[in-house]
Design a protein around this motif. Structure first.
Motif, mmCIF file in Angstrom:
data_model
loop_
_atom_site.group_PDB
_atom_site.id
_atom_site.type_symbol
_atom_site.label_atom_id
_atom_site.label_comp_id
_atom_site.label_asym_id
_atom_site.label_seq_id
_atom_site.Cartn_x
_atom_site.Cartn_y
_atom_site.Cartn_z
ATOM 1 N N LEU A 24 14.796 51.072 -3.804
ATOM 2 C CA LEU A 24 14.902 51.667 -2.483
ATOM 3 C C LEU A 24 16.017 50.917 -1.746
ATOM 4 C CD1 LEU A 24 13.634 53.837 -0.663
ATOM 5 C CD2 LEU A 24 12.241 52.019 0.352
ATOM 6 N N SER A 59 6.454 55.116 -8.426
ATOM 7 C CA SER A 59 6.777 56.318 -9.186
ATOM 8 C C SER A 59 5.719 56.635 -10.232
ATOM 9 C CB SER A 59 8.141 56.135 -9.884
ATOM 10 O OG SER A 59 8.095 55.024 -10.755
ATOM 11 N N ARG A 94 15.247 58.752 4.208
ATOM 12 C CA ARG A 94 14.421 58.383 5.348
ATOM 13 C C ARG A 94 15.271 57.647 6.377
ATOM 14 N NH1 ARG A 94 12.144 61.674 3.317
ATOM 15 N NH2 ARG A 94 10.003 61.778 2.494
ATOM 16 N N TYR A 135 17.048 55.278 0.867
ATOM 17 C CA TYR A 135 17.032 56.317 -0.172
ATOM 18 C C TYR A 135 16.798 55.655 -1.523
ATOM 19 C CZ TYR A 135 21.852 54.599 -0.260
ATOM 20 O OH TYR A 135 22.968 53.794 -0.283
ATOM 21 N N PRO A 136 16.164 56.368 -2.482
ATOM 22 C CA PRO A 136 15.934 55.805 -3.817
ATOM 23 C C PRO A 136 17.203 55.847 -4.648
ATOM 24 C CG PRO A 136 15.039 58.019 -3.679
ATOM 25 C CD PRO A 136 15.529 57.690 -2.309
ATOM 26 N N ASN A 164 19.678 62.502 -1.866
ATOM 27 C CA ASN A 164 18.964 63.758 -1.685
ATOM 28 C C ASN A 164 18.312 63.797 -0.306
ATOM 29 O OD1 ASN A 164 16.153 65.285 -1.951
ATOM 30 N ND2 ASN A 164 17.587 66.204 -3.397
ATOM 31 N N SER A 216 14.510 62.942 -0.081
ATOM 32 C CA SER A 216 14.041 61.564 -0.245
ATOM 33 C C SER A 216 14.682 60.606 0.753
ATOM 34 C CB SER A 216 14.330 61.083 -1.670
ATOM 35 O OG SER A 216 15.712 61.181 -1.966
#
Length: 537
Positions: A37, A279, A68, A228-229, A63, A66
């Motif tokens: 993250l 995950s 934040r 973001y991941p 994306n 995903s």
């Protein structure tokens, strides 16, 4: 009316909407087992009112689902992601990139200065060569002096001048050589500077523009945090050190290997390593109760012969689904996070950045483990209890040391908090092991086979060739059965200390102290009987 107008004028009014374009970079990263993250923090000074904050340099693969965003000092009213037709970006070299470019410029100037000096020194070589050519022309000239005295004087002049010109030429060549000897080092310095710049400035990747619509009810700083991941992982690695003696202890030096392929460098980020698995499975599995039926044995046999022609729905699908949807084993314990005390830089697509974590000390019980059926020597072992409040993670790579000397590499199995673990530290060459099936010639002892019975005598031996006494744990597997008609009897001399060690049926252990220059033997007699007409497998 005039008083009302003045009162309204005294009230704070919102400024016109402004657009703030801010460069960003990763500032904090939390790495999990299979992803990371990534967080970027930016700060801008805004006035009262609605504004737009633009970050034009996010990775293109970010994306919207995903992503934040959190704000301090303002309210977020909307976000927009855009990854095509982006406006051009301003040059924004960091201090490290600027320093790398300066090093390249310095190295290039040094090479140019060296070439200039070499060229200057080469002029002296050329002048000396021209002088020699002139003197050689004089010696072969057709207008030489006619008198012997004049000819002798000319010869002395040519000789002296030739010697002087040759010495000047040799000296100039040496100066050129001394100057050019430094060129490889300068070229290497230039190449290193260019390599450092490449590492700091990876090829430009396509970017995504993030626009944040914000509203501030008072002027001041607004801090935006964008997470973001990304693709990254980490794994633990250990150095395991055994210190022998009266106060034997085992030290576990922990480190982490970090891998990231995010397409961007992590420069001076706050790094956190986590054992949590966000995950992984987040919801319970479905249960499919098995459907049991009974029927005629002949019908069952017929059903099995025709099984290939049945449909999938007729093949007890619920039982099969129950097997495939069984949850995978997970470590039963709390997650652990490690936040590094200092910032760290991790280049993208690097082989792996190693960071040191900490060192743990455990009191250790040192002993020798002997497995004569598989090994010819015993092995040094140390047993300890995890007295920390956290689990010790599994590691594929661990270097093991005994009294400061490296003895090899090993893996490391996970240990829960409060759990006991044993670590191997290599062979003990002084402890020699043998396992022998005694010959039939030894009277009524030996290996006897009948149609439905088998009798076997086995001798295990541990010989201490050294000058040190050892506490030995000898392991041997004796046969066991899950069939009532297969009868197994065995006895040992001396008697075993433990049976079914670690709940493994048939695994048997003898504990003893073996003095220097001594031998310990264990004899096992086992008898196996099975029904007539059957075969032992």
């Amino acid at each position: 009316m005039r008083l009302l107008t003045l009162a309204l004028a005294a009230l704070p009014l919102p400024v016109l909407a402004e657009t703030f374009t801010v460069s960003s970079a990763p500032t904090a990263v939390t790495v999990y087992g299979g992803f990371a993250l990534v967080t970027r923090d930016v700060t801008v000074e805004v006035g009262v009112g609605a504004h737009e904050l633009i970050l034009p340099d996010l990775p293109q693969w970010v994306n919207a689902g995903s992503l934040r965003v959190s704000l301090e000092g303002a309210i977020l009213s909307g976000t927009r992601l855009r990854n095509d037709a982006l406006p051009p970006q301003k040059d924004k070299d960091s201090a490290e990139v600027t320093a790398a470019k300066d090093r390249i410029e310095t190295a290039e100037r040094a090479l140019t200065y060296l070439d200039d000096r070499a060229q200057d020194a080469g002029l002296a070589v050329q002048a000396a060569q021209a002088r020699l050519t002139f003197l050689q022309g004089l010696s072969s000239s057709g207008t030489l002096p006619s008198t012997p005295e004049e000819l002798a004087g000319l010869g002395e002049m040519i000789e002296g001048q030739t010697l002087e010109a040759t010495a000047a030429q040799i000296s100039a060549l040496r100066r050129v050589r001394d100057i050019t000897d430094a060129r490889p080092d300068l070229e290497s310095a230039l190449e290193d500077a260019r390599t450092a710049l490449v590492a700091l400035t990876p090829p430009e990747e396509p970017k995504t523009l993030l626009a944040l619509s914000i509203a501030a009810d008072q002027a001041g700083p607004v801090i935006a945090s964008i997470s973001y991941p990304a693709q990254a992982s980490w794994q633990p690695t250990y150095d395991i050190l055994l210190t022998r003696g009266n106060d034997a202890h085992m030290t576990l030096r922990r480190a982490a290997l970090i891998y990231q392929s995010t397409g961007e460098n992590w420069q001076d980020v706050i790094l956190t390593l986590s054992t949590l698995a966000p995950s992984g499975q987040v919801m319970p599995s479905e249960i499919y109760p098995p459907l049991l039926q009974y029927g005629d044995p002949q019908e069952s046999a017929k059903l099995q012969r025709n099984q290939s022609g049945l449909t999938a729905d007729a093949l007890a699908a619920p039982v099969m689904i129950n097997e495939t949807m069984r949850p995978q084993p997970n470590f039963d314990g709390p997650g652990v996070t490690y936040t590094l005390p200092n910032t760290i830089s991790v280049a993208r697509d690097a082989e792996g950045a190693r960071v040191e974590l900490d060192a743990l000390d455990f009191d250790a019980r040192v002993f020798a483990r002997a497995v004569p059926s598989r090994d010819t020597t015993a092995f040094l072992m140390a047993e300890a209890t995890n007295t920390t409040r956290e689990p010790l993670l599994a590691a594929d790579s661990a270097q093991v040391f005994v009294d400061g000397a490296l003895v090899g590499q090993s893996n490391f199995a996970p240990v829960p908090a409060g759990g006991t673990f044993a670590q191997a530290f290599g062979p003990i060459e002084d402890l020699r092991l043998t396992r022998a099936v005694l010959e039939k010639s030894e009277g009524d002892r030996g290996f006897i086979n009948r149609n439905n019975a088998q009798v076997q005598d086995v001798r295990l031996s541990v010989e201490n060739l050294g000058s040190e006494s050892w506490n030995v744990e000898l392991l041997e597997g004796v046969p066991y059965s899950e069939q009532d008609d297969l009868q197994i009897e065995w006895n040992a001399e001396p008697r075993a200390s433990e049976t079914d060690v670690e709940d493994r049926r048939g695994l048997t252990q003898w504990n003893f102290t073996l003095p220097a220059n001594a031998t310990q033997e264990v004899t096992i007699t086992q008898t196996v009987r099975w029904p007539e007409g059957m075969v032992l497998r």
